[in-house]
Design a protein around this motif. Structure first.
Motif, PDB file in Angstrom:
ATOM      1  N   GLU A   1       0.836  -1.205   0.000  1.00 44.01           N
ATOM      2  CA  GLU A   1       0.000   0.000   0.000  1.00 44.01           C
ATOM      3  C   GLU A   1       0.873   1.258   0.000  1.00 44.01           C
ATOM      4  O   GLU A   1       0.677   2.182  -0.783  1.00 44.01           O
ATOM      5  CB  GLU A   1      -0.891  -0.039   1.241  1.00 44.01           C
ATOM      6  N   ARG A   2       1.870   1.249   0.868  1.00 40.99           N
ATOM      7  CA  ARG A   2       2.763   2.421   0.981  1.00 40.99           C
ATOM      8  C   ARG A   2       3.551   2.602  -0.310  1.00 40.99           C
ATOM      9  O   ARG A   2       3.733   3.715  -0.775  1.00 40.99           O
ATOM     10  CB  ARG A   2       3.724   2.240   2.147  1.00 40.99           C
ATOM     11  N   LEU A   3       4.025   1.469  -0.862  1.00 38.78           N
ATOM     12  CA  LEU A   3       4.787   1.553  -2.103  1.00 38.78           C
ATOM     13  C   LEU A   3       3.913   2.149  -3.197  1.00 38.78           C
ATOM     14  O   LEU A   3       4.359   2.982  -3.987  1.00 38.78           O
ATOM     15  CB  LEU A   3       5.270   0.160  -2.523  1.00 38.78           C
ATOM     16  N   LYS A   4       2.643   1.724  -3.210  1.00 42.44           N
ATOM     17  CA  LYS A   4       1.715   2.221  -4.214  1.00 42.44           C
ATOM     18  C   LYS A   4       1.567   3.733  -4.069  1.00 42.44           C
ATOM     19  O   LYS A   4       1.638   4.478  -5.050  1.00 42.44           O
ATOM     20  CB  LYS A   4       0.366   1.528  -4.023  1.00 42.44           C
ATOM     21  N   GLN A   5       1.410   4.154  -2.839  1.00 38.70           N
ATOM     22  CA  GLN A   5       1.285   5.589  -2.577  1.00 38.70           C
ATOM     23  C   GLN A   5       2.493   6.342  -3.105  1.00 38.70           C
ATOM     24  O   GLN A   5       2.368   7.363  -3.781  1.00 38.70           O
ATOM     25  CB  GLN A   5       1.152   5.836  -1.074  1.00 38.70           C
ATOM     26  N   GLY A   6       3.657   5.802  -2.760  1.00 42.20           N
ATOM     27  CA  GLY A   6       4.891   6.445  -3.189  1.00 42.20           C
ATOM     28  C   GLY A   6       4.959   6.513  -4.701  1.00 42.20           C
ATOM     29  O   GLY A   6       5.321   7.549  -5.271  1.00 42.20           O
ATOM     30  N   ASN A   7       4.562   5.415  -5.325  1.00 46.72           N
ATOM     31  CA  ASN A   7       4.609   5.337  -6.777  1.00 46.72           C
ATOM     32  C   ASN A   7       3.671   6.367  -7.404  1.00 46.72           C
ATOM     33  O   ASN A   7       4.034   7.079  -8.351  1.00 46.72           O
ATOM     34  CB  ASN A   7       4.212   3.923  -7.205  1.00 46.72           C
ATOM     35  N   GLU A   8       2.462   6.456  -6.827  1.00 44.18           N
ATOM     36  CA  GLU A   8       1.496   7.429  -7.345  1.00 44.18           C
ATOM     37  C   GLU A   8       2.042   8.838  -7.233  1.00 44.18           C
ATOM     38  O   GLU A   8       1.914   9.654  -8.152  1.00 44.18           O
ATOM     39  CB  GLU A   8       0.185   7.320  -6.559  1.00 44.18           C
ATOM     40  N   CYS A   9       2.662   9.089  -6.120  1.00 45.49           N
ATOM     41  CA  CYS A   9       3.218  10.420  -5.878  1.00 45.49           C
ATOM     42  C   CYS A   9       4.290  10.722  -6.925  1.00 45.49           C
ATOM     43  O   CYS A   9       4.310  11.797  -7.531  1.00 45.49           O
ATOM     44  CB  CYS A   9       3.796  10.460  -4.478  1.00 45.49           C
ATOM     45  N   LEU A  10       5.141   9.723  -7.158  1.00 40.39           N
ATOM     46  CA  LEU A  10       6.196   9.883  -8.161  1.00 40.39           C
ATOM     47  C   LEU A  10       5.591  10.164  -9.527  1.00 40.39           C
ATOM     48  O   LEU A  10       6.011  11.071 -10.251  1.00 40.39           O
ATOM     49  CB  LEU A  10       7.015   8.601  -8.244  1.00 40.39           C
ATOM     50  N   ASP A  11       4.538   9.364  -9.826  1.00 40.09           N
ATOM     51  CA  ASP A  11       3.865   9.498 -11.110  1.00 40.09           C
ATOM     52  C   ASP A  11       3.354  10.911 -11.314  1.00 40.09           C
ATOM     53  O   ASP A  11       3.563  11.525 -12.355  1.00 40.09           O
ATOM     54  CB  ASP A  11       2.668   8.535 -11.144  1.00 40.09           C
TER      55      ASP A  11
END
Lengths: 212, 187
Positions: A106-116
């Protein structure tokens, strides 16, 4: 219960209890039940043993044998429950670990979205354009520098040289004076140096101690 | 029931061997001090034998109110004075109207709550689920002060934590026996 410690139930915060929590609780409850069961069996085991001993004393060997068989059966049950307990505990750990894994993802996904999102804010074209513009600006600056550099007249050049000369002179003046007095005579002649050996020292044996 | 072995290393207060201690003092000031000393003794005694309940009739003949060595007994009126003083402190609760049995907390629910939550934090149990049985008799809590705590005391303590938003009690089947539920500690 009386009014003093009263059973004032706070509002149940259901949302804090997840499906996983329920699953873990169920597993742990089962584990508790097994542990209680084991305790019971252990107590029976000891009792059977004591009984068997008494029977042997009373020379009722057959009955003692029967009891020991029963005891053996209890022991096998105990072993089986041990296996079950192990399984339950492993399952609890698995569920808890999976829960943590889900959180990590979940956290990785959040981070990824933020990066995106941040990447969307700057397209490759933009960056290229910016870099090009920067390059252009650098070149422009260089041109200006060159132009300015070349505008120095001969007069300026001499002025620059003169200033340089002045600074070096100042530096020289600041140097300490050479001592005027002569140094006291040294007595090099009196020093006796050992003679150069005339014989060949032969093979030297460096630190042969301890080495065989 | 209490055995002599259990009480072998119990530190009796000096008053216990002092005969007037077993007679309720007429002087109000002295009596207040006396009752206070009795309250402390009762709490220490119950803590020592890890008992959370007291039966008035039984306690009358127990070493607590009966010092066989100096042949002194605290009369029943005195016992009630002491127990009701404990009730006023919020540490005792009568279980029946006749006042024959009472629940007694020698450590307040708040103190228990603090002890339990500290353990949960120390052992990384926050955000996980524990069964009540595990908190009472589990292998992980054998060295904790709340080992073998009675269910009703444990539940009170957990309710204190619930009010503070530090724990949630829940159960899968609400109609199961008393200590079958679980608790989730929140960080």
């Amino acid at each position: 219960m009386g009014a003093l410690f009263g059973k004032s139930k706070p509002k149940e915060e259901k949302h804090q209890i997840t499906e996983q929590d329920r699953a873990v609780l169920g597993l742990k409850q089962q584990r508790d039940k097994l542990q209680q069961y084991q305790k019971r069996i252990k107590i029976s085991l000891e009792q059977e043993r004591a009984f068997a001993k008494d029977l042997v004393k009373q020379k009722k060997v057959d009955k003692a044998k029967l009891l020991l068989k029963k005891k053996r059966y209890y022991e096998s049950l105990l072993e089986k429950t041990d296996g079950q307990l192990d399984g339950l505990e492993r399952m609890v750990n698995d569920v808890e670990f999976a829960k943590i894994q889900v959180q990590v993802v979940e956290r990785l996904k959040q981070g990824n979205e933020c990066l995106d999102r941040m990447h969307k804010m700057m397209s490759i074209e933009d960056v290229e354009r910016i870099m090009d513009e920067t390059q252009e600006a650098i070149e422009y600056q260089k041109q200006i520098d060159e132009l300015l550099g070349n505008t120095l007249t001969d007069e300026d050049e001499t002025a620059v040289l003169a200033e340089l000369e002045q600074i070096t002179q100042q530096e020289l003046q600041n140097l300490p004076d050479v001592p005027a007095a002569s140094l006291p005579a040294t007595t090099t002649e009196d020093v006796e140096l050992p003679d150069v050996p005339t014989e060949d020292p032969g093979v030297t044996k460096p630190c042969s101690i301890g080495i065989i | 029931m209490t055995t002599a072995k259990q009480l072998a290393n119990f530190q009796w207060p000096w008053q216990y061997d002092f005969p007037p201690f077993f007679t309720i003092q007429p002087n109000v000031e002295t009596q207040t001090k006396q009752i206070q000393a009795w309250c402390e003794l009762v709490l220490d005694y119950q803590k020592h034998i890890k008992s959370y309940a007291i039966d008035v009739q039984e306690s009358l003949s127990s070493p607590l109110f009966h010092n066989a060595k100096i042949k002194r007994k605290l009369p029943i009126d005195g016992v009630y004075l002491v127990l009701n003083a404990l009730k006023d402190k919020g540490l005792l609760e009568w279980q029946d109207k006749k006042m024959s049995r009472a629940l007694l907390m020698w450590r307040s629910a708040e103190e228990w709550a603090k002890l339990i939550f500290n353990w949960a934090e120390r052992s990384g149990m926050t955000n996980t689920v524990c069964t009540l049985y595990e908190l009472q008799l589990g292998n992980d809590v054998k060295k904790e002060e709340f080992y073998e705590i009675e269910t009703w005391v444990l539940k009170r303590a957990l309710r204190v934590l619930e009010k503070k938003g530090k724990a949630v009690m829940f159960d899968i089947q609400p109609n199961d026996n008393d200590n079958s539920g679980g608790v989730k500690f929140l960080s």
